[in-house]
Scaffold this motif. Structure first.
Motif, PDB file in Angstrom:
ATOM      1  N   TYR A  87     -37.946  -3.670  -2.501  1.00  0.00           N
ATOM      2  CA  TYR A  87     -38.516  -2.476  -3.049  1.00  0.00           C
ATOM      3  C   TYR A  87     -38.649  -1.562  -1.181  1.00  0.00           C
ATOM      4  O   TYR A  87     -38.821  -2.604  -0.295  1.00  0.00           O
ATOM      5  CB  TYR A  87     -39.141  -2.022  -3.284  1.00  0.00           C
ATOM      6  N   ARG A  88     -37.895  -0.805  -0.285  1.00  0.00           N
ATOM      7  CA  ARG A  88     -37.507  -0.413   0.586  1.00  0.00           C
ATOM      8  C   ARG A  88     -38.922   0.091   0.970  1.00  0.00           C
ATOM      9  O   ARG A  88     -38.866   1.426  -0.105  1.00  0.00           O
ATOM     10  CB  ARG A  88     -36.548   0.325   1.519  1.00  0.00           C
ATOM     11  N   THR A 110     -35.227  -4.802  -6.199  1.00  0.00           N
ATOM     12  CA  THR A 110     -34.053  -3.079  -7.060  1.00  0.00           C
ATOM     13  C   THR A 110     -33.569  -3.464  -7.274  1.00  0.00           C
ATOM     14  O   THR A 110     -31.982  -4.325  -6.951  1.00  0.00           O
ATOM     15  CB  THR A 110     -34.774  -2.898  -5.714  1.00  0.00           C
ATOM     16  N   LEU A 111     -32.024  -2.222  -8.033  1.00  0.00           N
ATOM     17  CA  LEU A 111     -31.168  -2.212  -8.395  1.00  0.00           C
ATOM     18  C   LEU A 111     -29.981  -2.080  -7.063  1.00  0.00           C
ATOM     19  O   LEU A 111     -28.794  -2.453  -7.597  1.00  0.00           O
ATOM     20  CB  LEU A 111     -31.008  -0.394  -9.399  1.00  0.00           C
ATOM     21  N   GLU A 112     -31.121  -2.028  -6.187  1.00  0.00           N
ATOM     22  CA  GLU A 112     -29.617  -1.967  -4.702  1.00  0.00           C
ATOM     23  C   GLU A 112     -29.352  -3.489  -4.584  1.00  0.00           C
ATOM     24  O   GLU A 112     -29.269  -3.310  -3.242  1.00  0.00           O
ATOM     25  CB  GLU A 112     -29.744  -0.924  -3.553  1.00  0.00           C
TER      26      GLU A 112
END
Length: 146
Positions: A42-43, A36-38
């Motif tokens: 994905y969470r 993901t971007l973070e």
């Protein structure tokens, strides 16, 4: 309780369940997202609801004691789940670590589908509530015309 208050309560339920369905759909769409971007997989996310008064403070002061207990629902927030990620051995995957494992979100399809069915039933119940209020309002108008 008047017709408009009943409509407001039903509308708040529709809004909350729509937000819940959007988050569930997002979880299902990202079941295999490893980056993901973070950073990281994905969470899984979930929606928190909170009861909220239907009337404003001014309206509450003007209403009698019986109507003060009327509450709708609002989305308090969307929270990320802290479940550990699933590790799958896929050494050829571009996101595999040094040992060949890829981390995937711990999203259970059965759990998400159950949540989706529950949210759908809640949405349908609120639609039926609004429909019943509209029918009562129409019948009251007909009585007034007669």
């Amino acid at each position: 309780m008047d017709f408009m208050t009943a409509l407001d309560i039903g509308a708040s339920g529709l809004t909350a369940q729509r937000a819940n369905l959007n988050v569930i759909s997002m979880n299902m769409a990202n079941i295999r997202t490893t980056k993901t971007l973070e950073g990281g997989p994905y969470r899984r996310k979930s929606v928190s609801f909170e009861a909220t008064p239907v009337y404003s403070p001014f309206d509450t002061a003007m209403q009698d004691q019986l109507n003060r207990e009327l509450n709708g629902v609002k989305v308090l927030g969307v929270t990320a789940d802290n479940r550990p990620f699933r590790q799958v051995y896929e050494p050829n995957h571009p996101d595999a670590n040094d040992q060949g494992y890829v981390f995937y979100p711990d999203i259970n399809v059965v759990e998400e589908m159950t949540n989706m069915m529950s949210a759908t039933r809640g949405y349908e119940a609120n639609v039926q509530t609004i429909t019943a209020v509209k029918q009562m309002f129409t019948k009251a108008l007909r009585i007034g015309q007669g």
